[in-house]
Each structure stands twice: as C-alpha cells, then as structure tokens.
Scaffold this active site. Structure first.
Site, PDB file in Angstrom:
ATOM      1  N   HIS A   1      -9.605  -4.907  -3.078  1.00  0.00           N
ATOM      2  CA  HIS A   1      -8.684  -5.249  -2.430  1.00  0.00           C
ATOM      3  C   HIS A   1      -8.616  -5.638  -0.918  1.00  0.00           C
ATOM      4  O   HIS A   1      -9.805  -4.494  -0.678  1.00  0.00           O
ATOM      5  CB  HIS A   1      -7.757  -3.653  -2.749  1.00  0.00           C
ATOM      6  CG  HIS A   1      -7.986  -2.629  -2.772  1.00  0.00           C
ATOM      7  ND1 HIS A   1      -9.151  -1.916  -3.593  1.00  0.00           N
ATOM      8  CD2 HIS A   1      -7.956  -1.781  -1.533  1.00  0.00           C
ATOM      9  CE1 HIS A   1      -9.857  -1.154  -2.565  1.00  0.00           C
ATOM     10  NE2 HIS A   1      -8.902  -0.910  -1.714  1.00  0.00           N
ATOM     11  N   LEU A   2      -8.377  -6.571  -0.488  1.00  0.00           N
ATOM     12  CA  LEU A   2      -8.160  -7.102   0.172  1.00  0.00           C
ATOM     13  C   LEU A   2      -6.982  -6.623   1.246  1.00  0.00           C
ATOM     14  O   LEU A   2      -5.559  -6.186   0.854  1.00  0.00           O
ATOM     15  CB  LEU A   2      -8.023  -8.386   0.259  1.00  0.00           C
ATOM     16  CG  LEU A   2      -7.296  -9.222   1.912  1.00  0.00           C
ATOM     17  CD1 LEU A   2      -8.938  -9.110   2.763  1.00  0.00           C
ATOM     18  CD2 LEU A   2      -7.466 -10.437   1.792  1.00  0.00           C
ATOM     19  N   HIS A   3      -7.177  -5.458   1.723  1.00  0.00           N
ATOM     20  CA  HIS A   3      -5.864  -5.061   2.658  1.00  0.00           C
ATOM     21  C   HIS A   3      -5.588  -5.780   4.319  1.00  0.00           C
ATOM     22  O   HIS A   3      -6.443  -6.399   4.794  1.00  0.00           O
ATOM     23  CB  HIS A   3      -6.523  -3.605   3.518  1.00  0.00           C
ATOM     24  CG  HIS A   3      -7.247  -2.716   2.573  1.00  0.00           C
ATOM     25  ND1 HIS A   3      -5.974  -1.777   2.277  1.00  0.00           N
ATOM     26  CD2 HIS A   3      -8.118  -2.105   2.663  1.00  0.00           C
ATOM     27  CE1 HIS A   3      -6.772  -0.700   1.914  1.00  0.00           C
ATOM     28  NE2 HIS A   3      -7.914  -0.433   1.609  1.00  0.00           N
TER      29      HIS A   3
ATOM     30  N   ASP B   1       0.692  -1.150   0.172  1.00  0.00           N
ATOM     31  CA  ASP B   1       0.013   0.183  -0.298  1.00  0.00           C
ATOM     32  C   ASP B   1       1.065   1.016   0.162  1.00  0.00           C
ATOM     33  O   ASP B   1       1.781   1.116   0.766  1.00  0.00           O
ATOM     34  CB  ASP B   1      -0.999  -0.376   1.577  1.00  0.00           C
ATOM     35  CG  ASP B   1      -2.150   0.425   0.665  1.00  0.00           C
ATOM     36  OD1 ASP B   1      -1.636   1.890   1.027  1.00  0.00           O
ATOM     37  OD2 ASP B   1      -3.112   0.154   1.371  1.00  0.00           O
ATOM     38  N   ILE B   2       0.076   2.395  -0.596  1.00  0.00           N
ATOM     39  CA  ILE B   2       1.903   3.076  -0.672  1.00  0.00           C
ATOM     40  C   ILE B   2       1.319   3.959   0.305  1.00  0.00           C
ATOM     41  O   ILE B   2       2.308   4.667   0.657  1.00  0.00           O
ATOM     42  CB  ILE B   2       1.107   4.594  -2.046  1.00  0.00           C
ATOM     43  CG1 ILE B   2       1.697   5.580  -2.363  1.00  0.00           C
ATOM     44  CG2 ILE B   2      -0.770   4.984  -2.009  1.00  0.00           C
ATOM     45  CD1 ILE B   2       1.428   5.770  -3.390  1.00  0.00           C
TER      46      ILE B   2
END
Length: 168
Positions: A126-128, A57-58
């Site tokens: 999207h899965l964190h 993740d950015i």
C-alpha cells in the site's frame, strides 16, 4: 498506521460500474485490504479498477491521507522485483489523480511512500499518499519521515526495483 476511514468528509469518487461478484484472484482471506477491495467491509472506495484501488486511511497523518493498493493481493515492498515497477508507477499515478479530484494540485507538498518491512501494519502492498505534507503533525512526520529505516518514497522504491536487474 494503515486502515480506513468510514466517515466521509469529501465527495465520493467511487466507480460503481462493476458489481461485486465475489472474491477476485489473488485474494487473501486474512488480509483487511483484500476484504476492503472486495467490498466485504463498509469502506468508501475512492477508486477501484482491475489493477488499483484507493481509500482513505483510518488514522490520517495529513488532511488528505489515502492508501493506494493493488486490487489483487501483493505482498510488501520486499516481495517486489523489477517486473513490479509499472504497478508502483500506476499506484503513484492513481494517488495523483485522487489528489487532483480533491483539489490538491500542488504536488511539491505531497508525500508518496511505503513503510519498509518489518514496519508495515498490513502486509498487502500500500502506497501512502499524504497532502499537504507541511500540515502533518509531529507523530506523522516521524511515521512518514523521509530517509528513515521505516519509510521509503515511491521514487526510492522504483529506483531500488530497477537496480535489482532482470526479474526472475
């Protein structure tokens, strides 16, 4: 919230066995995650196969914050049905594999989840994957808060999808 990090602080675990041969089926040219998966952006892919891709993740919410996405474009959580349960389960398994490769073995201090629409910054599912969850800062604890209106755990999503009955 979601995005990618270009600086590498951990060893790369990239599958370069398949060259980029152009956009895949299920590609949305306006989707940043589709561009990342199709290697149109300078983003390190930690995992990439025909079904699942993973990158950092950015704006990391924890020391280890990865995004696991379907390689083909799939909408957000609300667009899913019971047929998507195996996909969500595979996304979680891929997240666990990435954590293991990065020496995170205590899965009791990990958060796996999705932002619930309209609280998604990118409409590509999207899965964190956040670890250790105990080291998340104040804002991250808010953004990835359990039992909130805007964040649902992977287990909760799977339970919700299974309760929808037979898919169309």
């Amino acid at each position: 919230m979601a995005g990618v990090e270009q600086a590498t602080t951990q060893p790369a675990q990239v599958d370069l066995s398949k060259p980029n041969t152009g956009p895949l089926d299920g590609y949305d040219k306006k989707c940043i995650f589709c561009k990342i998966v199709n290697k149109e952006m300078e983003t390190e892919l930690l995992h990439c196969d025909e079904e699942i891709s993973c990158f950092r993740d950015i704006k990391p919410g924890a020391p280890h914050h990865y995004l696991v996405v379907p390689t083909k474009h799939v909408g957000n959580c609300k667009s899913l049905n019971k047929d998507h349960v195996p996909l969500v389960e595979r996304m979680v398994e891929t997240g666990k594999e990435i954590l293991h490769k990065n020496n995170i073995t205590d899965l009791s201090d990990v958060r796996f989840g999705f932002h619930w629409p309209p609280f998604c910054s990118v409409t590509h599912l999207h899965l964190h994957v956040l670890a250790p969850a105990s080291q998340m800062g104040f804002m991250s604890r808010l953004f990835y808060r359990l039992n909130s209106y805007w964040f649902i755990t992977a287990d909760q999503l799977i339970q919700l999808l299974n309760s929808k009955g037979e898919a169309n």
